[in-house]
Design a protein around this motif. Sequence first.
Motif, short mmCIF file in Angstrom:
data_model
loop_
_atom_site.label_atom_id
_atom_site.label_comp_id
_atom_site.label_asym_id
_atom_site.label_seq_id
_atom_site.Cartn_x
_atom_site.Cartn_y
_atom_site.Cartn_z
N ALA A 129 24.15 34.58 -2.01
CA ALA A 129 22.90 34.57 -2.79
C ALA A 129 22.03 33.37 -2.45
N LEU A 130 22.65 32.29 -1.97
CA LEU A 130 21.88 31.09 -1.60
C LEU A 130 20.78 31.40 -0.60
N LYS A 131 21.05 32.35 0.29
CA LYS A 131 20.08 32.67 1.33
C LYS A 131 18.93 33.53 0.79
N ASN A 132 19.04 33.90 -0.47
CA ASN A 132 18.02 34.77 -1.07
C ASN A 132 17.18 34.04 -2.10
N VAL A 133 17.23 32.70 -2.06
CA VAL A 133 16.60 31.88 -3.09
C VAL A 133 15.55 30.96 -2.48
N VAL A 134 14.40 30.85 -3.15
CA VAL A 134 13.41 29.82 -2.85
C VAL A 134 13.05 29.14 -4.15
N ILE A 135 12.93 27.82 -4.11
CA ILE A 135 12.72 27.01 -5.31
C ILE A 135 11.38 26.29 -5.21
N ILE A 136 10.62 26.33 -6.28
CA ILE A 136 9.43 25.49 -6.40
C ILE A 136 9.67 24.46 -7.49
N LEU A 137 9.59 23.19 -7.12
CA LEU A 137 9.57 22.10 -8.10
C LEU A 137 8.14 21.60 -8.15
N ASN A 138 7.46 21.88 -9.25
CA ASN A 138 6.04 21.53 -9.30
C ASN A 138 5.78 20.34 -10.19
N SER A 139 4.57 19.81 -10.05
CA SER A 139 4.27 18.46 -10.57
C SER A 139 3.32 18.44 -11.76
N ASP A 140 2.78 19.59 -12.15
CA ASP A 140 1.66 19.55 -13.10
C ASP A 140 1.65 20.70 -14.10
N GLU A 141 2.82 21.23 -14.43
CA GLU A 141 2.88 22.37 -15.36
C GLU A 141 2.33 22.02 -16.73
N GLU A 142 2.59 20.80 -17.18
CA GLU A 142 2.21 20.43 -18.54
C GLU A 142 0.70 20.32 -18.73
#
Length: 380
Positions: A129-142
């Motif tokens: 499943a690791l190969k099927n994942v992309v992660i966004i860590l974003n900086s301004d959601e709040e």
Amino acid sequence: MEYFTENLESMLELLETLVNIDSGSKYKEGVDKVGKILSGEYRELGFSVDVRENAEHGNNLVIKHKNAQEPKILLIAHMDTVFPAGTAAARPFTVKEDLAYGPGVADMKASQVTLLYAMKYLLETENEALKNVVIILNSDEEIGSPTSRGLIEQMSETVDYALVMEPARKDGSIVSSRRGGGRYTVTVQGKAAHSGVAPEEGISAIEELAHKTIKLNRLSDHQKGISVSVGIVEGGDAVNMIPDRAVGYVDVRVESEEQSVEISRKIEEICSVPDLEGTTIELKGGINRPPMELNEKNQQLLSLVQRVGNTLGLKVKNTHTGGGSDASFPSYLGVATIDGMGPIGGKLHNEGEYLEVNSMPERGSLLAQTISAIHEKDSK
């Protein structure tokens, strides 16, 4: 949950490090410091980290396994908090009994740690499943995701599922629907005059804004989930002057896309014609987060998460919330989306914010097994 329970101490050590870094949305230095720590952790696991530079706000990160080709599962977690610089020093990370405290401890630095350890678990168990994942860590959601919304929408065009790492509700519920919302600024220009010498020559911008405030607030229909509120007003330079300028800041919440269109039309209509002759009105803003509705795709994903919970001995409830999050963006674009996949917390955005420490293994297990179950389903 054995893996996460055994690693809880190291999870808490990383959480302490992150919480004790101020990372308010407008404090780029702090957000980027959090990003660098997390980037290092992911790179150690063999993930690639694509840093999307921002001049004003913190940098956004796109992370995926080195062997990922066309991932279909998007994970979203924000690095920013609502707290100003200096808060971490005044109120550092602490643990009392089974609760952890500190700025952003639940929203969502514990989620960052949980997400990272879910990836570690999948890696150690050699889960494809690791190969099927992309992660966004974003900086301004709040602050409404001004720089990261486009990135999230871009990534949403290529995925089928989105799991958003906002904290679970106080009762452990995940979030299956959210109200949409937006902000408007109403600027009124009148004519200044001395209130004692020649008041008849003045045209009060505050009076005009008062008319608009009443009309805008009356658009609310709480039974239907519609809320329009003028939350801040500014105007006037001196008490003995007829004010020539006034500004109102408007918050809008809606349950559906149809309501969004209708309320936007009504706000524009109200502000298009002055009540006080001689004033002019400028309206800026709009709906910046569409509602996340419990549509068929989201319902199917919710059912999958609940089935996974059952296998772990967890009864996963779901709830609707009036607050906004990044989950609205992929959901609006037709991606099956569920929010609130982080650990359990409460009293968010204030000095009493807390995390239920013992929920971290549970939520880590639920997240990892949900990702695995989606991958298995997607691979068939």
